[in-house]
Design a protein around this motif. Structure first.
Motif, PDB file in Angstrom:
ATOM      1  N   GLU A 277     -37.504  26.551  14.044  1.00 14.60           N
ATOM      2  CA  GLU A 277     -36.840  25.308  13.627  1.00 14.60           C
ATOM      3  C   GLU A 277     -35.495  25.158  14.315  1.00 14.60           C
ATOM      4  O   GLU A 277     -35.116  24.062  14.744  1.00 14.60           O
ATOM      5  N   ASP A 278     -34.756  26.264  14.449  1.00 14.01           N
ATOM      6  CA  ASP A 278     -33.453  26.223  15.113  1.00 14.01           C
ATOM      7  C   ASP A 278     -33.577  25.779  16.563  1.00 14.01           C
ATOM      8  O   ASP A 278     -32.734  25.039  17.076  1.00 14.01           O
ATOM      9  N   LYS A 279     -34.624  26.238  17.237  1.00 13.62           N
ATOM     10  CA  LYS A 279     -34.821  25.862  18.632  1.00 13.62           C
ATOM     11  C   LYS A 279     -35.115  24.362  18.769  1.00 13.62           C
ATOM     12  O   LYS A 279     -34.614  23.715  19.684  1.00 13.62           O
ATOM     13  N   ILE A 280     -35.919  23.841  17.859  1.00 14.45           N
ATOM     14  CA  ILE A 280     -36.234  22.408  17.900  1.00 14.45           C
ATOM     15  C   ILE A 280     -34.991  21.580  17.625  1.00 14.45           C
ATOM     16  O   ILE A 280     -34.703  20.589  18.320  1.00 14.45           O
ATOM     17  N   VAL A 281     -34.214  21.985  16.619  1.00 15.85           N
ATOM     18  CA  VAL A 281     -32.984  21.267  16.284  1.00 15.85           C
ATOM     19  C   VAL A 281     -31.990  21.345  17.439  1.00 15.85           C
ATOM     20  O   VAL A 281     -31.315  20.360  17.769  1.00 15.85           O
ATOM     21  N   ALA A 282     -31.900  22.526  18.078  1.00 10.48           N
ATOM     22  CA  ALA A 282     -30.954  22.709  19.186  1.00 10.48           C
ATOM     23  C   ALA A 282     -31.271  21.799  20.357  1.00 10.48           C
ATOM     24  O   ALA A 282     -30.363  21.397  21.099  1.00 10.48           O
ATOM     25  N   VAL A 283     -32.545  21.471  20.554  1.00 11.99           N
ATOM     26  CA  VAL A 283     -32.931  20.573  21.650  1.00 11.99           C
ATOM     27  C   VAL A 283     -32.218  19.227  21.509  1.00 11.99           C
ATOM     28  O   VAL A 283     -31.807  18.615  22.502  1.00 11.99           O
ATOM     29  N   PHE A 284     -32.024  18.770  20.273  1.00 11.40           N
ATOM     30  CA  PHE A 284     -31.401  17.465  20.044  1.00 11.40           C
ATOM     31  C   PHE A 284     -29.939  17.466  20.466  1.00 11.40           C
ATOM     32  O   PHE A 284     -29.477  16.524  21.125  1.00 11.40           O
ATOM     33  N   TYR A 285     -29.176  18.504  20.087  1.00 10.55           N
ATOM     34  CA  TYR A 285     -27.752  18.453  20.436  1.00 10.55           C
ATOM     35  C   TYR A 285     -27.425  19.098  21.777  1.00 10.55           C
ATOM     36  O   TYR A 285     -26.292  18.987  22.247  1.00 10.55           O
ATOM     37  N   THR A 286     -28.387  19.757  22.424  1.00 15.74           N
ATOM     38  CA  THR A 286     -28.137  20.307  23.756  1.00 15.74           C
ATOM     39  C   THR A 286     -28.720  19.458  24.874  1.00 15.74           C
ATOM     40  O   THR A 286     -28.199  19.473  25.998  1.00 15.74           O
ATOM     41  N   ILE A 287     -29.799  18.715  24.586  1.00 12.35           N
ATOM     42  CA  ILE A 287     -30.472  17.948  25.640  1.00 12.35           C
ATOM     43  C   ILE A 287     -30.545  16.459  25.302  1.00 12.35           C
ATOM     44  O   ILE A 287     -30.126  15.608  26.100  1.00 12.35           O
TER      45      ILE A 287
END
Length: 316
Positions: A277-287
């Motif tokens: 879940e953290d990886k999916i969420v991180a995609v939003f604020y990093t990419i």
């Protein structure tokens, strides 16, 4: 201490120099497809932010506090996406997927600096819109060039200090034998599971930093736009209402996407985190956010579109 891929083991701890980034998937599925997709998104985000920065520099009509702050946002987004995506993309085609201890430390530090600075900058941008709409006569004084530079300096300085403290503390902790980071880049919450001691007290510090750097600006944005909507609703001009709402809605869209996802990562205790879940969420604020920012601000902004036409006509 040995170097390279060797390690010195003491009990349950290891001082191995390299970390291994597991990325999106642990078994190499769809790596080539993901590499192409990420490379395209990275190129589009980079070009979009570069074009917006150049446009603001070339067109004198955009030399206003709002577009000065917007150019700073584009610069941060350009650096932000460049901090994580190139390493992530190369790991898709690499068998080792390693990152050195120093490289991981630098990546975590730079990422925290840029993320925190963007959070504060979005708050300052909402203040700019609040002053422009609610106090238009005082706008030249309240948003002078000196004040704008003071805002930018405060954001960069405070976030650099905060990032330095967190990075130095985390990377001096004892790490266990496992150096597998279940993430696609080095981020403090993803590194904590590798620590061989109780980090519950330190997690309170992360929560406090998240509340100050993320939640307070977000609350300020909501308060600013509550005041803006109150003033806009009292406007007699329908055209004025439409322009004000259009300008503010662009900023609110960007801010909501950024703050909601980052707050989800940095204000939850470690026990509630899920690596996938953290990886999916991180995609939003990093990419996603750095990708959308220039397009949201340009496609929804008639002044930017007119400036783009003027610059194109002049160059042709």
């Amino acid at each position: 201490m040995k170097t390279g891929n060797e390690s010195v083991k003491t009990g349950n701890e290891s001082v191995k120099t390299d970390f291994i980034l597991l990325g999106f998937f642990q078994y190499g599925r769809m790596d080539a497809v993901l590499f192409v997709a990420i490379a395209i998104l990275f190129s589009v985000a980079l070009m979009g932010n570069i074009i917006l920065i150049l446009l603001i520099q070339l067109d004198t009509r955009l030399h206003t506090p709002m577009y000065f702050l917007l150019s700073q946002l584009s610069f941060i987004d350009m650096m932000y996406i460049s901090t994580t995506v190139p390493k992530m993309a190369t790991n898709f085609l690499s068998n080792s997927k390693t990152i050195t201890f120093l490289g991981c430390e630098i990546q975590a530090f730079v990422f925290l600096v840029l993320g925190g600075t963007e959070a504060l900058l979005l708050g300052f941008m909402s203040y700019d819109r609040y002053v422009a709409i609610c106090h238009p006569l005082r706008y030249p004084v309240l948003m002078s060039k000196k004040i704008c530079w003071f805002m930018i300096t405060c954001a960069w300085t405070s976030c650099s200090i905060n990032s330095l403290i967190h990075t130095l503390y985390v990377f001096q902790l004892p790490f266990c034998r496992s150096r597998l980071i279940n993430h696609f880049f080095c981020e403090v919450p993803s590194i904590l599971p590798l620590v061989c001691q109780d980090t519950s007290q330190y997690e309170h510090t992360i929560l406090l930093s998240g509340l100050i750097i993320l939640l307070l600006p977000f609350m300020a944005i909501l308060a600013s736009y509550a005041c803006v909507l109150t003033v806009v609703s009292q406007m007699s001009s329908g055209r004025g209402q439409t322009k004000a709402i259009s300008t503010c809605s662009s900023h609110l869209t960007v801010a909501s996407l950024f703050y909601v996802t980052t707050l989800s990562t940095y204000t939850r205790p470690h026990s509630l985190h899920s690596p996938e879940e953290d990886k999916i969420v991180a995609v939003f604020y990093t990419i996603i956010t750095p990708l959308l920012n220039p397009f949201i601000y340009s496609l929804r902004n008639k002044e930017v579109i007119r400036a783009l036409r003027r610059v194109c006509v002049q160059k042709i």
